[in-house]
Design an enzyme around this catalytic site. Sequence first.
Site: not given
Ligand code: AR6
Length: 175
Positions: A16, A38, A40, A125-126
């Site tokens: 994390d 996510g 963020d 992710g998203v």
């Molecule tokens: N620590 C490390 N990695 C994480 C954590 C954590 N605590 N939580 C999630 N991940 P995403 P994106 C991973 O969706 O695709 C947001 O709403 C997750 O499993 O967070 O760049 C923003 O505001 C994945 O592998 O980011 C934007 O609107 C990775 O972090 C949008 O999502 C990125 O997933 C950005 O989408």
Amino acid sequence: MQKQVSGAVIEVVQGDITRECVDAIVNAANESLLGGGGVDGAIHRAGGPAIVAECRKLGGCKTGDAKITTGGRLPAKHVIHTVGPRYRDGTRGEAELLASCYRRSLEVALENGVRSVAFPAVSCGVYGYPIPEAARIAVGTVKAFLETHTGIERVRFVLFGPDTFNAFRAALEAA
Ligand code: AR6
């Protein structure tokens, strides 16, 4: 696992990112910089309201760019907010924009005296980026940056799940 690159270290770990004790953690944000889900959402929850208060003054952030704020209550001193591309079909400049996220984050780190940086899997992710390709771009861009700049001592990729962890580990092994 880790690798030495020009006097610096690149590491891949599962975990994390909000718990990382580094100079700066990178946030996978959106162009508003006002929070989301996510990683963020996790960063803003753990860091508290000081982060979004600073974000409000920044006027957003373009895709591929990066901006820095305090880390608030996080163990990390700073958060570097970058905005990854939404993956559509790979022909919309996604790879260059994703590489730019890593490069700009490290440039902003250097400008602010940050020597250790932790990255999540931006856009994985998203935003739907294919994970193996995103991992190659992330590791390749960071490695090229460390080979041409001094000042950053440690870059750690902190991956939340096994899919991203395995892909980033394979990309670092191959690099
Ligand atoms: N620590 C490390 N990695 C994480 C954590 C954590 N605590 N939580 C999630 N991940 P995403 P994106 C991973 O969706 O695709 C947001 O709403 C997750 O499993 O967070 O760049 C923003 O505001 C994945 O592998 O980011 C934007 O609107 C990775 O972090 C949008 O999502 C990125 O997933 C950005 O989408």
